[in-house]
Design a protein around this motif. Structure first.
Motif, PDB file in Angstrom:
ATOM      1  N   GLU A 165       0.761  -1.137   0.064  1.00  0.00           N
ATOM      2  CA  GLU A 165      -0.079  -0.018  -0.041  1.00  0.00           C
ATOM      3  C   GLU A 165       0.841   1.128   0.046  1.00  0.00           C
ATOM      4  O   GLU A 165       0.620   2.319  -0.870  1.00  0.00           O
ATOM      5  CB  GLU A 165      -0.765   0.000   1.174  1.00  0.00           C
ATOM      6  CG  GLU A 165      -2.045  -1.019   1.268  1.00  0.00           C
ATOM      7  CD  GLU A 165      -1.508  -2.286   1.835  1.00  0.00           C
ATOM      8  OE1 GLU A 165      -0.454  -2.291   2.474  1.00  0.00           O
ATOM      9  OE2 GLU A 165      -2.039  -3.508   1.385  1.00  0.00           O
ATOM     10  N   GLN A 214       2.174   1.777  -3.455  1.00  0.00           N
ATOM     11  CA  GLN A 214       1.365   2.263  -4.418  1.00  0.00           C
ATOM     12  C   GLN A 214       1.180   3.657  -3.983  1.00  0.00           C
ATOM     13  O   GLN A 214       1.129   4.515  -4.887  1.00  0.00           O
ATOM     14  CB  GLN A 214      -0.060   1.651  -4.013  1.00  0.00           C
ATOM     15  CG  GLN A 214      -0.031   0.211  -4.784  1.00  0.00           C
ATOM     16  CD  GLN A 214       0.241   0.064  -6.229  1.00  0.00           C
ATOM     17  OE1 GLN A 214      -0.292   1.198  -6.940  1.00  0.00           O
ATOM     18  NE2 GLN A 214       0.943  -0.823  -6.991  1.00  0.00           N
ATOM     19  N   GLN A 215       1.260   4.129  -3.036  1.00  0.00           N
ATOM     20  CA  GLN A 215       1.141   5.771  -2.729  1.00  0.00           C
ATOM     21  C   GLN A 215       2.318   6.501  -3.074  1.00  0.00           C
ATOM     22  O   GLN A 215       2.152   7.630  -3.564  1.00  0.00           O
ATOM     23  CB  GLN A 215       1.083   5.881  -1.015  1.00  0.00           C
ATOM     24  CG  GLN A 215       0.779   7.274  -0.588  1.00  0.00           C
ATOM     25  CD  GLN A 215      -0.561   7.839  -1.349  1.00  0.00           C
ATOM     26  OE1 GLN A 215      -1.441   6.985  -1.421  1.00  0.00           O
ATOM     27  NE2 GLN A 215      -0.573   8.925  -1.593  1.00  0.00           N
ATOM     28  N   LEU A 256       4.203   5.318  -5.474  1.00  0.00           N
ATOM     29  CA  LEU A 256       4.236   5.640  -7.004  1.00  0.00           C
ATOM     30  C   LEU A 256       3.209   6.446  -7.349  1.00  0.00           C
ATOM     31  O   LEU A 256       3.479   7.281  -8.311  1.00  0.00           O
ATOM     32  CB  LEU A 256       3.720   4.213  -7.478  1.00  0.00           C
ATOM     33  CG  LEU A 256       3.577   3.956  -9.020  1.00  0.00           C
ATOM     34  CD1 LEU A 256       4.963   4.166  -9.597  1.00  0.00           C
ATOM     35  CD2 LEU A 256       3.160   2.593  -9.312  1.00  0.00           C
ATOM     36  N   GLN A 257       1.957   6.594  -6.740  1.00  0.00           N
ATOM     37  CA  GLN A 257       0.900   7.851  -7.189  1.00  0.00           C
ATOM     38  C   GLN A 257       1.650   9.030  -6.866  1.00  0.00           C
ATOM     39  O   GLN A 257       1.547   9.850  -7.782  1.00  0.00           O
ATOM     40  CB  GLN A 257      -0.319   7.457  -6.430  1.00  0.00           C
ATOM     41  CG  GLN A 257      -1.345   8.329  -6.804  1.00  0.00           C
ATOM     42  CD  GLN A 257      -2.603   7.948  -5.868  1.00  0.00           C
ATOM     43  OE1 GLN A 257      -2.657   7.059  -5.031  1.00  0.00           O
ATOM     44  NE2 GLN A 257      -3.778   8.959  -5.920  1.00  0.00           N
ATOM     45  N   ASN A 258       2.195   9.368  -5.896  1.00  0.00           N
ATOM     46  CA  ASN A 258       2.951  10.635  -5.830  1.00  0.00           C
ATOM     47  C   ASN A 258       3.829  10.989  -6.640  1.00  0.00           C
ATOM     48  O   ASN A 258       3.909  12.176  -7.295  1.00  0.00           O
ATOM     49  CB  ASN A 258       3.775  10.752  -4.251  1.00  0.00           C
ATOM     50  CG  ASN A 258       2.488  10.665  -3.352  1.00  0.00           C
ATOM     51  OD1 ASN A 258       1.305  10.783  -3.359  1.00  0.00           O
ATOM     52  ND2 ASN A 258       2.837  10.282  -1.809  1.00  0.00           N
ATOM     53  N   ARG A 263       4.027   9.918  -9.796  1.00  0.00           N
ATOM     54  CA  ARG A 263       3.479   9.953 -10.962  1.00  0.00           C
ATOM     55  C   ARG A 263       2.938  11.227 -11.017  1.00  0.00           C
ATOM     56  O   ARG A 263       2.884  12.144 -11.949  1.00  0.00           O
ATOM     57  CB  ARG A 263       2.411   9.041 -11.310  1.00  0.00           C
ATOM     58  CG  ARG A 263       2.979   7.477 -11.604  1.00  0.00           C
ATOM     59  CD  ARG A 263       1.965   6.639 -11.888  1.00  0.00           C
ATOM     60  NE  ARG A 263       2.452   5.534 -12.457  1.00  0.00           N
ATOM     61  CZ  ARG A 263       1.863   4.383 -12.612  1.00  0.00           C
ATOM     62  NH1 ARG A 263       0.881   4.101 -11.919  1.00  0.00           N
ATOM     63  NH2 ARG A 263       2.594   3.153 -13.123  1.00  0.00           N
ATOM     64  N   GLU A 264       2.304  11.963  -9.932  1.00  0.00           N
ATOM     65  CA  GLU A 264       1.721  13.154  -9.688  1.00  0.00           C
ATOM     66  C   GLU A 264       2.804  14.175 -10.049  1.00  0.00           C
ATOM     67  O   GLU A 264       2.587  15.361 -10.718  1.00  0.00           O
ATOM     68  CB  GLU A 264       0.967  13.528  -8.392  1.00  0.00           C
ATOM     69  CG  GLU A 264       0.313  14.677  -8.462  1.00  0.00           C
ATOM     70  CD  GLU A 264      -0.816  14.833  -9.201  1.00  0.00           C
ATOM     71  OE1 GLU A 264      -1.195  16.011  -9.581  1.00  0.00           O
ATOM     72  OE2 GLU A 264      -1.534  14.080  -9.808  1.00  0.00           O
ATOM     73  N   ARG A 275       3.638  14.377 -13.658  1.00  0.00           N
ATOM     74  CA  ARG A 275       2.651  15.131 -14.367  1.00  0.00           C
ATOM     75  C   ARG A 275       2.724  16.642 -14.131  1.00  0.00           C
ATOM     76  O   ARG A 275       2.585  17.415 -15.206  1.00  0.00           O
ATOM     77  CB  ARG A 275       1.293  14.624 -13.782  1.00  0.00           C
ATOM     78  CG  ARG A 275       0.208  15.201 -14.973  1.00  0.00           C
ATOM     79  CD  ARG A 275      -1.324  14.795 -14.281  1.00  0.00           C
ATOM     80  NE  ARG A 275      -1.517  15.325 -13.134  1.00  0.00           N
ATOM     81  CZ  ARG A 275      -1.947  16.470 -12.704  1.00  0.00           C
ATOM     82  NH1 ARG A 275      -1.821  17.513 -13.648  1.00  0.00           N
ATOM     83  NH2 ARG A 275      -1.996  17.060 -11.571  1.00  0.00           N
TER      84      ARG A 275
END
Length: 118
Positions: free
Chosen positions: A84, A87-88, A90-92, A94-95, A98
């Protein structure tokens, strides 16, 4: 004194230039055989078929190999991070990518820096 220093500097050859960092080969990954237990298991089976006394030595080698691999795995970066949390992260990331891409496109479109013509 100044001329003596200049003469000394002229006699000494300049140090050789260091090669750029790009020319240095990357470190080689560990060989695939380092992570394989099958050869040792095969040796154990052969020793058992021959009723050889070397089986204890090969068993110790296998035990040592397992211990080395446990140490290697426990020293890997991020081994203590839960899926978890990964994943967090990785999401950060990617943000962030972007956002940086958007800023880069924005700065490219501004055309604030014009080169003066001479």
């Amino acid at each position: 004194m100044a001329s003596g220093g200049a003469a000394r500097a002229a006699e000494e050859p300049p140090p050789p230039p260091e090669p750029p960092a790009e020319q240095k080969p990357p470190p080689l990954p560990p060989a695939q055989e380092e992570f394989s237990f099958l050869p040792l298991v095969h040796d154990i089976i052969k020793c058992m078929d021959k009723d050889s006394q070397d089986v204890h030595q090969v068993l110790n080698e296998l035990k040592n190999k397992f211990q080395e691999m446990r140490k290697l795995i426990s020293s890997m970066p991020g081994i203590g991070v839960s899926p978890e949390q990964q994943q967090q992260q990785l999401q950060n990331l990617r943000e962030q990518v972007r956002t940086k891409n958007e800023l880069l496109q924005k700065y490219k479109s501004l055309c604030m820096f014009e080169i003066p013509k001479e």
